[in-house]
Write an enzyme that holds these catalytic residues in place. Structure first.
Site, mmCIF file in Angstrom:
data_model
loop_
_atom_site.group_PDB
_atom_site.id
_atom_site.type_symbol
_atom_site.label_atom_id
_atom_site.label_comp_id
_atom_site.label_asym_id
_atom_site.label_seq_id
_atom_site.Cartn_x
_atom_site.Cartn_y
_atom_site.Cartn_z
ATOM 1 N N LYS A 37 59.176 53.244 66.661
ATOM 2 C CA LYS A 37 60.509 54.180 66.067
ATOM 3 C C LYS A 37 60.680 53.966 64.668
ATOM 4 O O LYS A 37 60.736 55.028 63.902
ATOM 5 C CB LYS A 37 61.540 53.867 67.150
ATOM 6 N N THR A 38 60.881 52.819 64.377
ATOM 7 C CA THR A 38 61.362 52.565 62.833
ATOM 8 C C THR A 38 60.007 52.903 61.966
ATOM 9 O O THR A 38 60.315 53.170 60.780
ATOM 10 C CB THR A 38 61.540 51.069 62.613
ATOM 11 N N ASP A 222 69.030 57.241 63.442
ATOM 12 C CA ASP A 222 68.521 56.352 64.433
ATOM 13 C C ASP A 222 69.190 56.051 65.522
ATOM 14 O O ASP A 222 70.602 56.310 65.447
ATOM 15 C CB ASP A 222 68.352 55.143 63.571
ATOM 16 N N GLU A 223 68.586 55.503 66.581
ATOM 17 C CA GLU A 223 69.495 55.203 68.026
ATOM 18 C C GLU A 223 70.289 56.327 68.154
ATOM 19 O O GLU A 223 71.238 56.076 68.605
ATOM 20 C CB GLU A 223 70.211 53.888 67.548
ATOM 21 N N GLN A 253 67.775 53.517 76.513
ATOM 22 C CA GLN A 253 68.317 52.109 75.950
ATOM 23 C C GLN A 253 69.625 52.624 75.170
ATOM 24 O O GLN A 253 70.133 51.762 74.527
ATOM 25 C CB GLN A 253 67.225 51.854 74.627
ATOM 26 N N ARG A 605 62.114 43.504 75.127
ATOM 27 C CA ARG A 605 62.168 42.914 73.897
ATOM 28 C C ARG A 605 60.670 42.178 73.871
ATOM 29 O O ARG A 605 60.141 41.682 72.763
ATOM 30 C CB ARG A 605 63.345 41.917 73.579
#
Length: 720
Positions: A37-38, A222-223, A253, A605
Site C-alpha cells: 500500500k505505501t 492513506d488508511e 483493518q 503483522r
DNA sequence: AGCACATGTTTTTTT
DNA sequence: AACATGTGCT
C-alpha cells in the site's frame, strides 16, 4: 518510457502498476494487508510528478501518523531526485497549518493553542462546576466523549439535539456550546477542532475552498478505512471539481471505530463517486502462507465485509505456535525464552521481534521478565514523554507565553511551583474575568482593581502575571531552549524540584533537559524555529512517531500502534476472552467485529513466525482472575497450529539462579560498591540488608534509587 | 496553603 | 497495583 518512469514502476505487479499510473478522477485502492500500500502511494506521487508533469505543490497526501507521513515523503523523495514540495502530513497537522493561516476568518488568532485531552477535561470540569453539575455523578470524561463524538459528526453546538433516551445528552447540550465558547475565548483548538474547523471554514467561505481546490489538485488519503465523518468531509471539500481523489485502505483493518472512524466511508466510496476506478491489491508480499491463512480464517467470521482473496508466494512457512500459560507471568517467561533462543540461533535478532497486546497494562509483566533476564526491549506508548508532569508544566508555561488567552495552561501553572495562590484566590480571579468579560490572564494582571482580593493576594497574582509578561518579552529575544532555562530559574521551578523531590529530582531535571535537546533539534530542522511551531509539533506528536527502528531491541506495543508495521517474528499475547476481545466490547456485534479486525491486524503483522499466547490466570485490577480462551483462537484451524508443550516458564527466576546468580549472598556485596545492571547501567550500593533474602538499595547513575533482591537481580560488580 | 492519609477509580484502543 | 482525587488536620 524514460528511465525514471521505469524505476518508479520497477518490481510492481499489474494492479499496483495500474494504481500508480492512475492520473485523474477518483480511485479507490483496496489494499489487503501487506500488499504494498505505501509503495503504491509513494510511487503514485512520484509518477504524477515525473510522468504527468504535475507540480509537486499541487499534491496533498494525508495520513494518520507523522511516522507514516515522513516515511512516505522520504520514499517519494528518493524516486524523484528533487526535494519534493508536496504537502504530506497527518490530517491533524494539515488542519493546524491551515488554521494557522486562516484563523482570523473564524475569530481566532494565529497563535492559538492546541488542547490535549487533559486540557479538555479541565475545561469541561470547570464548566460543570460553574453550572453546579455534579462531576462525580456525571464524569467530565463521558461528557467530553460525547462532545468529541458530536464534533466528529460535524454537529455544531446549535445543532446538537437532546436525545431523550440518553441522560448524558441533556447535560452535553448545556455544556457543549459553553465549551466551544470558552475554547474561543482561550484562543484554542482541540484535536477534533483541527478537522472540524477547516470543514466549517470551507463551507462558510467558498472562496477559501476554491483557493485550496486550486492549490491542491491531487488528493491522496492513506488508511481510508479509519477516517471519521469529519475527516471524510474534509477530504471531500478539499477535492476539486476534477475529483482527483485517490484513497487507499483496507476495510478489514478498520480499528478506530471507538474514535469515530466510520468503515462505511470506504465501503461507500463507489457511491460517492460513480465513476471511481477500483483497484484491488490482493497479493501479499509480507507473510508466509500459514500466517495468511490463519488471518483469513479469523476475519471471515465478520459478516459485513467485502470479501477478498489474499494470497502469498512466500511459501507455507512454519506452523503457528500456540502456548497456553498458567499465568501472565509464565506467558511472559515463554516469550522471553523463545526470544532468547531465536536470538542465540542467529536466525533472528531481537530487532526482528515484536510483542503485541490489547491493553497497555499488559506490558508490565512482560517488561519485568525481559528486564530481569537482560533481554533488551523498547516500549511504544504507555507512559509518554510529553505526558510527564514536569514536561507538561514547562510546556504549559510556554503555551501561556505564546498565547496569553490559554486558560487551561494558566490554570495548570498559576500555583506551580506553589506561590500561595490557592483555590479561593483563583476563584476570585476567575469571577472577575467573567464579570468583566476579559481573559483569565488579563484578570490576573488587573488584580489590583479586583475588589474581592486583599492587597497581599492581589500582589501574588500580579507578580505571577508580571513574570509571564517578562517571559513574553523574551520570546523573540532568545531561543526557546534558553527560554526554558529562564523559566526554570525565574519561577523557582528548578529549586522547588531540588528542594523536595530527593532522588527523583535529577530524573525530572533530566527530562526537562531532554525537552531542551528536542528544542535544539527543532531549531536545527526549522529555520523559523518559533515557539508556536514547536508547541504545535509537541501537541501533535504520537507514540509511534517516536519509535526507533532497527536496534537490537524487542519492541512491545499495543495492537493499535502496530497498524502499518511488519516484523519477521510476532508474539501475539493475551488471547483470552474478556481481554481480547475486551470485555467492554463483548456484548455488541459491531464492536466484536472491530475486535476481530484488530486480531486480523495483529496476525498480519507477522512475516515469518507467529506465536499466539494466552494465560489461564491473569493479574488484573490487583487480583488474579481466571480467563477462558479467546473465541478468536477457535477460529484458526487446528491444522495451522502447533501447541507448545508445557515448559516450566514460570520458574524463570529460579532458572536465573542456576544460570549465574551464585553471588546472591550478602557477603558478596558491600555498601559503597559499584555494580553494573543491564538496563540501568552503573550504580552504587547504598544499603545491604537481610529481608526475605538479601535486599540491596542501589543508586543508579540516572539518579534513581532502586531496591533489588540480590538473588534475582542481574548485577555484576564493577572492577577497579 | 499544604500536607498526610483515605478513598475511589482505573485499563481498551489514540490523533 | 498504581494513580488520581478528596478530606481533614495543622
Amino acid at each position: 518510457m524514460n528511465s525514471i518512469d521505469k524505476q518508479i514502476l520497477a518490481g510492481l505487479n499489474q494492479p499496483q502498476q495500474e494504481a500508480v499510473k492512475h492520473y485523474k478522477g477518483p480511485a479507490l485502492v483496496l489494499a489487503g494487508a501487506g500488499s504494498g500500500k505505501t509503495r503504491v502511494l509513494t510511487r503514485r506521487i512520484a509518477y504524477l510528478i515525473a510522468e504527468y508533469g504535475v507540480n509537486p505543490g499541487n499534491i496533498l497526501a494525508m495520513t494518520f501518523t507523522n511516522k507514516a507521513a515522513s516515511e512516505m515523503k522520504e520514499r517519494a523523495n528518493k524516486l524523484i531526485s528533487e526535494d519534493m514540495r508536496s504537502w504530506v502530513g497527518t490530517f491533524h497537522s494539515f488542519g493546524a497549518t491551515l488554521l494557522r493561516k486562516e484563523a482570523g476568518k473564524l475569530g481566532f488568532k494565529r497563535n492559538f493553542s492546541i488542547y490535549d485531552t487533559s486540557d479538555q477535561k479541565r475545561m469541561v470540569k470547570e464548566i460543570m462546576q460553574d453550572l453546579n453539575i455534579d462531576t462525580k455523578q456525571t464524569k467530565p470524561s463521558r461528557v467530553l466523549n460525547e462532545i468529541s463524538d458530536a464534533k466528529n459528526q460535524l454537529i455544531r453546538p446549535k445543532d446538537y439535539k437532546v436525545d431523550k433516551f440518553n441522560y448524558l445528552s441533556e447535560i452535553v447540550a448545556q455544556i457543549y456550546p459553553l465549551y466551544q465558547q470558552r475554547m474561543k475565548e482561550s484562543n484554542a483548538f482541540d484535536f477534533d477542532d483541527l478537522i472540524m474547523k477547516p470543514c466549517q471554514l470551507f463551507t462558510e467561505y467558498p472562496k477559501v475552498k476554491e483557493y485550496y481546490n486550486e492549490k491542491y489538485k491531487y488528493i491522496l488519503v492513506d488508511e481510508y478505512q479509519d477516517v471519521n465523518h469529519a475527516q471524510y468531509r474534509l477530504s471531500q471539500l478539499l477535492t476539486g471539481s476534477e475529483n482527483n481523489i485517490f484513497v487507499v485502505g483496507d476495510p478489514d483493518q478498520s480499528i478506530y471505530g471507538f474514535r469515530g472512524a466510520d468503515i462505511n466511508n470506504i465501503l461507500n466510496f463507489e457511491n460517492d463517486f460513480s465513476n471511481a476506478k477500483v483497484i484491488r491489491l490482493e497479493q501479499n508480499y509480507r507473510s508466509k502462507e500459514n500466517i495468511l491463512k490463519a488471518a483469513q480464517s479469523v476475519i471471515k467470521n465478520n459478516s459485513s465485509r467485502l470479501d477478498k482473496d489474499l494470497w502469498s508466494e512466500r511459501g507455507e512457512g512454519d506452523s503457528i505456535e500456540f502456548f497456553e500459560a498458567a499465568t501472565d507471568k509464565e506467558e511472559a517467561g515463554f516469550i522471553m525464552e523463545e526470544a532468547k533462543k531465536m536470538n542465540r540461533s542467529g536466525r533472528y535478532s531481537y530487532g526482528d521481534m515484536v510483542v503485541l497486546y490489547r491493553t497497555n497494562a499488559q506490558s508490565r509483566s512482560i517488561e519485568d521478565v525481559l528486564r530481569r533476564n537482560q533481554v533488551p526491549y523498547q516500549i511504544v506508548g504507555g507512559l509518554k514523554f510529553y505526558d510527564r508532569k514536569e514536561i507538561k508544566d514547562i510546556v504549559a508555561y510556554l503555551r501561556l507565553i505564546n498565547n496569553p488567552a490559554d486558560t487551561a495552561a494558566l490554570l495548570r501553572i498559576i500555583n506551580e511551583p506553589a506561590r500561595g495562590i490557592g483555590a479561593k484566590t483563583l476563584e476570585r480571579v476567575q469571577d472577575y474575568a467573567y464579570a468583566n468579560n476579559i481573559s483569565l490572564f488579563q484578570s490576573c494582571q488587573e488584580s489590583e482593581k479586583n475588589p474581592e482580593l486583599t492587597k497581599a493576594y492581589a500582589r501574588k497574582v500580579i507578580e505571577f502575571a508580571e513574570l509571564i509578561a517578562e517571559f513574553q518579552g523574551l520570546e523573540n529575544e532568545i531561543t526557546i531552549d534558553r527560554l526554558v532555562s529562564k523559566i526554570l530559574s525565574k519561577t523557582g521551578y528548578e529549586s522547588e524540584i531540588l528542594a523536595k523531590e530527593g532522588p527523583k529530582a535529577q530524573e525530572r531535571l533530566e527530562n526537562i533537559g531532554e525537552l531542551q535537546s528536542a528544542m535544539q533539534e527543532y531549531l536545527q530542522d526549522n529555520d523559523d524555529g518559533s515557539l508556536a511551531g514547536f508547541l504545535e509539533e509537541v501537541a501533535l506528536i504520537s507514540d509511534i512517531d517516536t519509535m526507533e527502528d532497527k536496534n537490537n531491541f524487542i519492541t512491545l506495543m499495543t495492537l493499535h500502534s502496530a497498524k502499518g508495521l511488519e516484523f519477521p517474528v510476532v508474539f501475539l499475547a493475551g488471547l483470552d476472552e474478556g481481554l481480547f476481545p475486551h470485555s467492554n466490547s463483548m456484548d455488541d456485534t459491531s464492536e466484536i467485529e472491530e475486535e476481530r479486525r484488530l486480531c486480523y491486524v495483529g496476525i498480519t503483522r507477522a512475516q515469518d513466525k507467529l506465536y499466539i499466547l494466552r494465560a489461564k490466570n491473569r493479574f488484573r485490577y490487583g487480583e488474579s482472575k481466571y480467563y477462558a480462551p479467546s473465541r478468536f483462537l477457535n477460529e484458526i484451524p487446528d491444522s495451522l497450529i502447533n501447541c507448545e508443550e508445557d515448559g516450566n516458564y514460570d520458574s524463570i527466576d529460579i532458572k536465573d539462579n542456576n544460570n549465574r546468580n551464585n553471588n546472591a549472598k550478602s557477603s558478596n556485596y558491600r555498601e559503597g560498591q559499584q555494580v553494573i545492571h543491564p538496563s540501568w547501567g552503573i550504580g552504587k550500593i547504598k544499603q545491604v540488608k537481610e529481608d526475605k533474602g538479601t535486599k540491596l538499595t542501589i543508586r543508579f547513575k540516572d539518579g534513581k534509587e532502586r531496591e533489588l533482591l540480590a538473588e534475582y537481580a542481574p548485577l555484576q560488580p564493577v572492577r577497579r
